[in-house]
Design a protein around this motif. Structure first.
Motif, mmCIF file in Angstrom:
data_model
loop_
_atom_site.group_PDB
_atom_site.id
_atom_site.type_symbol
_atom_site.label_atom_id
_atom_site.label_comp_id
_atom_site.label_asym_id
_atom_site.label_seq_id
_atom_site.Cartn_x
_atom_site.Cartn_y
_atom_site.Cartn_z
ATOM 1 N N HIS A 53 0.818 -1.216 0.000
ATOM 2 C CA HIS A 53 0.000 0.000 0.000
ATOM 3 C C HIS A 53 0.853 1.269 0.000
ATOM 4 C CE1 HIS A 53 -3.626 -2.350 0.508
ATOM 5 N NE2 HIS A 53 -3.104 -2.958 1.564
ATOM 6 N N ASN A 54 2.151 1.123 -0.015
ATOM 7 C CA ASN A 54 3.042 2.283 0.019
ATOM 8 C C ASN A 54 3.354 2.752 -1.407
ATOM 9 O OD1 ASN A 54 3.067 2.008 2.789
ATOM 10 N ND2 ASN A 54 5.039 0.968 2.853
ATOM 11 N N THR A 55 2.369 3.329 -2.044
ATOM 12 C CA THR A 55 2.520 3.747 -3.439
ATOM 13 C C THR A 55 3.071 5.163 -3.583
ATOM 14 O OG1 THR A 55 0.227 4.524 -3.494
ATOM 15 C CG2 THR A 55 0.639 2.237 -4.171
ATOM 16 N N ALA A 56 3.224 5.879 -2.470
ATOM 17 C CA ALA A 56 3.746 7.254 -2.499
ATOM 18 C C ALA A 56 2.965 8.124 -3.490
ATOM 19 C CB ALA A 56 5.240 7.246 -2.857
ATOM 20 N N ASP A 57 1.644 7.956 -3.462
ATOM 21 C CA ASP A 57 0.743 8.694 -4.369
ATOM 22 C C ASP A 57 1.037 8.419 -5.837
ATOM 23 O OD1 ASP A 57 -0.623 9.933 -2.263
ATOM 24 O OD2 ASP A 57 0.887 11.507 -2.117
ATOM 25 N N GLY A 58 1.714 7.298 -6.100
ATOM 26 C CA GLY A 58 1.983 6.892 -7.471
ATOM 27 C C GLY A 58 1.003 5.813 -7.913
ATOM 28 N N PRO A 59 1.250 5.227 -9.068
ATOM 29 C CA PRO A 59 0.327 4.203 -9.580
ATOM 30 C C PRO A 59 0.383 2.928 -8.749
ATOM 31 C CG PRO A 59 2.303 4.343 -10.945
ATOM 32 C CD PRO A 59 2.383 5.477 -9.974
ATOM 33 N N GLY A 60 -0.765 2.299 -8.620
ATOM 34 C CA GLY A 60 -0.853 1.015 -7.927
ATOM 35 C C GLY A 60 -1.100 -0.115 -8.908
ATOM 36 N N GLY A 61 -1.314 -1.295 -8.348
ATOM 37 C CA GLY A 61 -1.501 -2.466 -9.193
ATOM 38 C C GLY A 61 -2.708 -2.377 -10.090
ATOM 39 N N HIS A 62 -3.769 -1.708 -9.625
ATOM 40 C CA HIS A 62 -5.001 -1.655 -10.415
ATOM 41 C C HIS A 62 -4.827 -0.858 -11.707
ATOM 42 C CE1 HIS A 62 -4.988 1.982 -7.966
ATOM 43 N NE2 HIS A 62 -5.823 2.531 -8.824
ATOM 44 N N THR A 63 -3.829 0.025 -11.752
ATOM 45 C CA THR A 63 -3.585 0.792 -12.974
ATOM 46 C C THR A 63 -2.422 0.227 -13.794
ATOM 47 O OG1 THR A 63 -2.125 2.323 -11.782
ATOM 48 C CG2 THR A 63 -4.447 2.921 -11.953
ATOM 49 N N LEU A 64 -1.565 -0.562 -13.171
ATOM 50 C CA LEU A 64 -0.369 -1.059 -13.854
ATOM 51 C C LEU A 64 -0.516 -2.478 -14.395
ATOM 52 C CD1 LEU A 64 2.382 0.217 -11.386
ATOM 53 C CD2 LEU A 64 1.844 1.146 -13.644
ATOM 54 N N PHE A 65 -1.206 -3.320 -13.644
ATOM 55 C CA PHE A 65 -1.263 -4.733 -14.015
ATOM 56 C C PHE A 65 -2.360 -4.975 -15.051
ATOM 57 C CE2 PHE A 65 0.161 -5.643 -9.391
ATOM 58 C CZ PHE A 65 1.441 -5.231 -9.710
ATOM 59 N N ARG A 66 -2.057 -5.835 -15.996
ATOM 60 C CA ARG A 66 -3.027 -6.228 -17.026
ATOM 61 C C ARG A 66 -3.269 -7.731 -16.913
ATOM 62 N NH1 ARG A 66 -0.362 -4.877 -22.318
ATOM 63 N NH2 ARG A 66 1.523 -5.250 -21.099
ATOM 64 N N LEU A 67 -4.480 -8.097 -16.547
ATOM 65 C CA LEU A 67 -4.791 -9.494 -16.291
ATOM 66 C C LEU A 67 -4.544 -10.395 -17.506
ATOM 67 C CD1 LEU A 67 -5.761 -11.564 -14.265
ATOM 68 C CD2 LEU A 67 -8.122 -11.051 -14.929
ATOM 69 N N PRO A 68 -4.951 -10.012 -18.737
ATOM 70 C CA PRO A 68 -4.689 -10.893 -19.890
ATOM 71 C C PRO A 68 -3.196 -11.178 -20.074
ATOM 72 C CG PRO A 68 -6.310 -9.237 -20.470
ATOM 73 C CD PRO A 68 -5.758 -8.836 -19.140
ATOM 74 N N TYR A 200 -0.585 -10.125 -8.275
ATOM 75 C CA TYR A 200 -1.364 -9.620 -9.413
ATOM 76 C C TYR A 200 -2.870 -9.581 -9.149
ATOM 77 C CZ TYR A 200 2.770 -9.566 -12.381
ATOM 78 O OH TYR A 200 4.008 -9.277 -12.928
ATOM 79 N N LEU A 201 -3.431 -10.678 -8.684
ATOM 80 C CA LEU A 201 -4.883 -10.697 -8.506
ATOM 81 C C LEU A 201 -5.373 -9.631 -7.514
ATOM 82 C CD1 LEU A 201 -6.006 -14.439 -8.620
ATOM 83 C CD2 LEU A 201 -6.416 -12.629 -10.293
ATOM 84 N N PRO A 202 -4.793 -9.515 -6.311
ATOM 85 C CA PRO A 202 -5.248 -8.456 -5.412
ATOM 86 C C PRO A 202 -5.028 -7.065 -6.011
ATOM 87 C CG PRO A 202 -3.983 -10.098 -4.207
ATOM 88 C CD PRO A 202 -3.794 -10.393 -5.666
ATOM 89 N N GLY A 203 -3.922 -6.897 -6.755
ATOM 90 C CA GLY A 203 -3.651 -5.594 -7.345
ATOM 91 C C GLY A 203 -4.674 -5.221 -8.405
#
Length: 205
Positions: A53-68, A200-203
């Protein structure tokens, strides 16, 4: 002790018995290595969970990771585990060229996995989401990168043992090295399933 050396003090043992004992000792030592590697990955997983959770106001997994993309990586690695299983069956049957064929397929699948992982890392870095951006990304790159490095080492190992099989055949010592490589490869598949489930999945969700 090298494969070709028979140690002194075992005069009552035949050469085959000494060779078998040497192979068993190497397998035992390799299991110890795998346990130490599992501890390293456990520490990396723990670090990631703490830093997730320490993203430093940067992008997290929900914006970076692509499930396919990640799902395709997972399918490649799972398929490589299956093809290595076919290679193991060929090893037991002492079928040299079938062993080489399945090792080759395993190599190609593993290479595809590494290529996709490098592509993902490059895309994230270009977008300004490199390991320097936040604690979350530092932990992510360290964990996933360590796994990718292990897979790359496994690919080199496959090439080296493939050459040995082609040149020397499937003698007991070569077969034992392939057995240890199989343990290593299946271990990496298990670790990746954990990465997929914990990182990946939680992100994404």
């Amino acid at each position: 002790m090298t494969d070709a050396v028979i140690t002194a003090g075992h005069g009552d043992e035949t050469e085959a018995e000494v060779a078998e004992r040497a192979i068993d000792e190497k397998a035992y030592g390799f299991w110890i290595y795998l346990m130490s590697d599992a501890i390293i990955f456990a520490l990396l997983f723990a670090t990631f969970v703490v830093m997730s959770h320490n993203t430093a106001d940067g992008p997290g997994g929900h914006t970076l990771f692509r499930l396919p993309h990640t799902f395709a990586e997972t399918m490649l690695l799972l398929a490589s585990s299956t093809t290595f299983g076919f290679a193991s069956v060929a090893i037991v049957a002492v079928q040299r060229w079938r062993t080489l064929t399945w090792l080759g397929v395993t190599f190609l699948l593993g290479l595809g996995f590494v290529a996709m992982e490098i592509s993902e890392f490059y895309g994230m870095a270009v977008a300004g989401a490199g390991p320097w951006r936040s604690g979350f990304l530092s932990a992510f790159f360290t964990l996933v990168g360590t796994h990718g490095t292990h897979v790359s080492v496994g690919l080199v190992w496959i090439v080296l043992l493939g050459c040995e099989v082609a040149l020397r055949g499937l003698n007991p010592f070569v077969a034992s090295r392939l057995y240890r490589l199989g343990l290593f490869w299946h271990f990496l598949v298990i670790v990746w399933i954990s990465v997929f489930s914990v990182v990946y999945l939680p992100g994404i969700l």
